[in-house]
Design an enzyme around this catalytic site. Structure first.
Site, PDB file in Angstrom:
ATOM      1  N   GLY A 122       0.825  -1.214   0.000  1.00 24.08           N
ATOM      2  CA  GLY A 122       0.000   0.000   0.000  1.00 24.08           C
ATOM      3  C   GLY A 122       0.851   1.253   0.000  1.00 24.08           C
ATOM      4  CG  ASP A 319       7.456  -1.225  16.296  1.00 29.47           C
ATOM      5  OD1 ASP A 319       6.866  -1.013  17.373  1.00 29.47           O
ATOM      6  OD2 ASP A 319       8.160  -2.238  16.093  1.00 29.47           O
ATOM      7  CG  HIS A 451      -1.202 -18.016  50.887  1.00 27.33           C
ATOM      8  ND1 HIS A 451       0.099 -17.575  50.831  1.00 27.33           N
ATOM      9  CD2 HIS A 451      -1.185 -19.217  51.538  1.00 27.33           C
ATOM     10  CE1 HIS A 451       0.874 -18.464  51.454  1.00 27.33           C
ATOM     11  NE2 HIS A 451       0.131 -19.472  51.883  1.00 27.33           N
TER      12      HIS A 451
END
Ligand code: FAD
Ligand code: AMP
Length: 479
Positions: A122, A319, A451
């Site tokens: 593109g 990015d 826990h």
């Protein structure tokens, strides 16, 4: 002229494919262009992350970690295995299968959400126009009210170590080794270098990491970074800090690398060398000449806080724009931009993006280090808790590392959470959520944790901020 779309996204990595799916979910007529082809020439959606990044690296990290557990740790648990060996080809085949499933999954999600997949390259060619060149070289031009550029990034190459087929490789090459190299060099002790170095170190390579900086993981809180350094060295990785690579020479099947440290010039010979010195934005051919989308000096597309470029209607995410090069950051920007295009109010909090290094133990962090806060003139209080004092960590045979909370001394607001430990990448979400909600350390301290869990170390670290950790001799003054 072909179809007209409300939105065309260029690039189907975690930024682009998420932007496309979200846009379609919001009722926008959406197309996503992707040029990545698999070995058979079919389109492969998912970008760097799915094809050659996050996912394949984690598949190899998991396999190599299980190998080490079976080889070195099972005996401790009473399990006899006999000789343990790794079939590297099989490990790679499993990795490839995972990649194929996931990339195919994105194509399926596009269909399910009504995103039109345009296979090919593109290019933004004009005001609200995208040209797509398909895999046969045919070109079509599409109109779009909004365009999102999510073209990603590629590995940085440095002149001293030019890529040399099978010998000097980047991160992609390091995910494809057919056998374990005997002597492996890694340039760069960043996230990717440490992860890939760990994989091959576990499988038997003698790994040397050459890092130009004198400090190790400067983005991680000092005490924890020191601990992670020690733990990785103990596993056999020779991490040389202050070692700047200046040259290399291929001699037959070996690479001789020259580097400089405080003592001067040195040479070291490897069977393979991985160059992991960072990534750079990829924008080649995405913007046509004459379309005035601004790039900064380092080649990133310039965007504002809402990922708008200087050209109206053109956005850029992931990015190829400023900010950490992380898949989840790209995806969150994809969601934000789709929401904005659909006319909703949206924003992103860049202060609460978590980072994880998937070594063993994992290193995970969000927000400021103690030093960051001090550099900004913020007075802080901190609380730390070692996994050595956590019951689940003992049961898991994973007592290395600790959790550390950094809180504002005056308001008690959490400014950062840093963890070195098994599953640190899962546990860091607590810090992200706490910071998103503007929580104080006391909020976490007053929260009931299940826990026995590794996460209880985060709870204890929050308690330790005021010197109230239960399972530790507190040296702080109690209130
Ligand atoms: P990309 O994923 O790079 O996708 C961009 C896409 O755009 C590509 O598919 C490309 O083919 C396509 N494209 C480019 N130009 C065009 C064009 N003109 N036409 C059509 N298509 C085009 N991040 C994490 O968060 N966690 C991790 O554990 C992690 N591990 C990693 C491990 C490795 C080895 C590497 C290399 C990276 C890792 N990353 C990790 C980083 C992560 O992969 C990137 O941050 C993420 O992929 C960026 O997403 P993106 O969508 O911006 O770009
Ligand atoms: P990251 O950007 O997190 O992927 O990390 C890349 C690392 O490579 C950084 O820590 C850089 O300091 C390091 N680096 C870059 N160039 C060199 C070089 N020539 N020699 C050694 N280390 C380098």
């Amino acid at each position: 002229m072909a179809d007209k779309f409300d939105v065309i996204v260029i690039g189907a990595g975690p930024g682009g494919y998420v932007a496309a799916i979200r846009s379609a979910q919001l009722g926008l007529k959406t197309a996503c262009v992707e040029k990545w082809q698999d070995t058979k020439g079919n389109v492969a959606h998912g970008g760097t992350c799915l094809n050659v990044g996050c996912i394949p690296s984690k598949a190899l990290l998991e396999a190599s970690h299980k190998f080490i557990e079976a080889k070195d740790d099972f005996d401790d648990l009473g399990i006899s295995t006999g000789d343990v060996s790794m079939d590297v080809k099989k490990m790679m085949a499993r990795k490839d299968k995972i990649v194929k499933n996931l990339t195919g999954g994105i194509s399926g999600l596009f269909k399910a959400n009504g995103v039109t997949a345009l296979d090919g390259t593109g290019k933004v060619v004009g005001d609200k126009q995208v040209e797509v060149t398909d895999f046969d070289g045919k070109t079509a031009t599409y109109d779009a009210d909004s365009i999102v550029v999510a073209a990603g990034s590629v590995p940085v190459e440095i002149p001293p170590t030019p890529m040399t087929e099978g010998l000097i490789v980047d991160s992609t090459g390091a995910l494809e080794f057919e056998e374990t190299p005997k002597r492996l060099g890694v340039i760069g002790a960043g996230v990717i270098g440490l992860e890939l170095g760990s994989v091959w170190n576990r499988l038997g390579s003698e790994v040397t990491v050459l890092e130009a900086m004198d400090s190790f993981l400067p983005m991680v809180d000092g005490a924890l970074a020191k601990d992670a350094h020690k733990l990785l060295k103990k596993q056999g990785m020779d991490i040389k800090l202050g070692a700047k690579v200046t040259g290399s020479e291929v001699k037959g099947k070996e690479v001789v690398v020259t580097y400089e440290d405080a003592d001067g010039k040195k040479e070291i010979t490897f069977d393979k060398l991985i160059v992991c010195v960072g990534r750079r934005p990829y924008t080649k051919g995405v913007i046509a000449d004459g379309v005035d989308v601004e790039l900064d000096q380092r080649g990133f597309i310039t965007v504002d806080d809402e990922c708008r470029t200087n050209v109206p209607g053109v956005y850029a995410i992931g990015d190829c724009v400023r900010g950490p090069m992380l898949a989840h950051k790209a995806s969150e920007e994809g969601v934000m931009v789709a929401d904005i295009i659909a006319g909703h109010k949206a924003e992103m909090n860049y202060e609460t993006i978590p980072s994880v290094i998937y070594t063993f133990p994992e290193v995970a962090w969000v927000g400021m280090t103690e030093q960051d806060a001090k550099d900004k003139g913020i007075e802080v209080k901190t609380g730390s808790f070692p996994f050595a004092a956590n019951g689940r960590a003992m049961a898991n045979n994973a007592t290395d590392g600790s959790a550390k909370i950094i809180a504002d001394a005056e308001t008690d607001r959490i400014l950062g959470l840093h963890i070195v430990g098994q599953h640190a990448g899962e546990m860091i979400a607590q810090g992200v959520i706490a910071m998103e909600f503007g929580s104080s350390a006391e909020d976490l301290a007053l929260t009931c944790y299940a826990h026995p869990t590794m996460s209880e170390a985060v709870h204890e670290a929050a308690l330790a901020v005021e010197g109230h950790a239960i399972h530790m001799a507190n040296r702080k003054k109690r209130k």
